[in-house]
Write a protein that holds these residues in place. Structure first.
Motif, short mmCIF file in Angstrom:
data_model
loop_
_atom_site.label_atom_id
_atom_site.label_comp_id
_atom_site.label_asym_id
_atom_site.label_seq_id
_atom_site.Cartn_x
_atom_site.Cartn_y
_atom_site.Cartn_z
N ASP A 127 -11.99 4.28 -5.15
CA ASP A 127 -10.77 3.75 -4.55
C ASP A 127 -10.53 2.29 -4.94
OD1 ASP A 127 -13.02 3.13 -2.94
OD2 ASP A 127 -11.76 2.79 -1.19
N VAL A 128 -11.60 1.53 -5.13
CA VAL A 128 -11.47 0.12 -5.53
C VAL A 128 -10.98 0.02 -6.97
CG1 VAL A 128 -12.72 -2.05 -5.88
CG2 VAL A 128 -13.25 -0.61 -3.90
N VAL A 129 -11.59 0.77 -7.88
CA VAL A 129 -11.16 0.72 -9.28
C VAL A 129 -9.73 1.26 -9.43
CG1 VAL A 129 -12.19 2.90 -10.02
CG2 VAL A 129 -11.79 1.13 -11.67
N ASP A 130 -9.39 2.30 -8.67
CA ASP A 130 -8.03 2.83 -8.73
C ASP A 130 -7.01 1.80 -8.26
OD1 ASP A 130 -8.96 5.25 -9.71
OD2 ASP A 130 -8.78 6.32 -7.80
N ASN A 131 -7.37 1.02 -7.25
CA ASN A 131 -6.47 -0.03 -6.76
C ASN A 131 -6.28 -1.13 -7.81
OD1 ASN A 131 -4.85 -1.24 -4.63
ND2 ASN A 131 -6.47 -2.78 -4.56
N ILE A 132 -7.37 -1.53 -8.48
CA ILE A 132 -7.26 -2.56 -9.52
C ILE A 132 -6.40 -2.03 -10.67
CG2 ILE A 132 -8.51 -3.98 -11.20
CD1 ILE A 132 -10.91 -3.88 -9.24
N GLU A 133 -6.65 -0.78 -11.07
CA GLU A 133 -5.87 -0.18 -12.16
C GLU A 133 -4.39 -0.09 -11.78
OE1 GLU A 133 -5.79 3.82 -14.95
OE2 GLU A 133 -6.61 3.95 -12.93
N LYS A 134 -4.12 0.28 -10.55
CA LYS A 134 -2.73 0.39 -10.09
C LYS A 134 -2.04 -0.98 -10.10
CE LYS A 134 -0.04 1.96 -6.11
NZ LYS A 134 -0.11 2.48 -4.73
N THR A 135 -2.77 -2.01 -9.70
CA THR A 135 -2.21 -3.37 -9.67
C THR A 135 -1.97 -3.90 -11.08
OG1 THR A 135 -3.32 -3.84 -7.57
CG2 THR A 135 -2.58 -5.73 -8.87
N LEU A 136 -2.99 -3.88 -11.91
CA LEU A 136 -2.87 -4.44 -13.26
C LEU A 136 -2.09 -3.55 -14.20
CD1 LEU A 136 -5.01 -6.30 -12.00
CD2 LEU A 136 -6.16 -6.32 -14.19
#
Length: 156
Positions: free
Chosen positions: A11-20
């Protein structure tokens, strides 16, 4: 050189990917990838941190930074290499002309690898590559995804 797979929770990596990787993230065109003389290649970057100055997106990459053991942060730069439907191996380069550590965090899986010296590292989502950023390395475009997305961190 060291590779760490599955660095962050999904969930953390998905959030970073979604943001960037999202359509509201500000990307800046660069007319060369590795050297100023290399004007046949291009990519997009976002300087998240540089010698104390930080962008509004700094908080997005804190989970990555918490995994590093650093004394001083020098630069954090998001890189987006668009798929140009052909493989281009960018020129070898060093990030700085003085000893620095490098961490390359991959935000998506694609067939555009990184070379550190002559060692090939595949771009796999949620992988962290730790290396000597004052040694020659280079990137390669991808052809199996819309873009190659990573975060390049330089530190002491």
């Amino acid at each position: 050189m060291k590779i760490i797979n599955n660095l962050l929770d999904k969930d953390v990596v998905d959030n970073i990917e979604k943001t960037l990787g999202g359509d509201l993230f500000p990307w800046y065109y660069q007319n060369s990838v590795a050297t100023d003389s290399d004007t046949t290649n291009f990519y997009f970057t976002h300087q998240i941190y540089f010698y104390g100055d930080q962008s509004n997106y700094f908080n997005a990459i804190i989970p990555i930074l918490k995994k590093l053991k650093y004394k001083k942060l020098i630069r954090v730069k998001a890189n987006l290499y668009p798929n140009i439907n052909r493989v281009i191996k960018h020129p070898k380069h060093v990030d700085f002309n003085y000893p620095t550590k490098g961490a390359l965090y991959y935000l998506n899986t694609n067939n555009g690898p990184t070379f550190v010296g002559n060692k090939k590292v595949e771009s796999i989502k949620n992988r962290l590559l730790l290396f000597d950023a004052s040694k020659e390395h280079n990137s390669v475009t991808c052809t199996d995804a819309k873009f190659r997305l990573n975060v390049n961190i330089n530190y002491l």
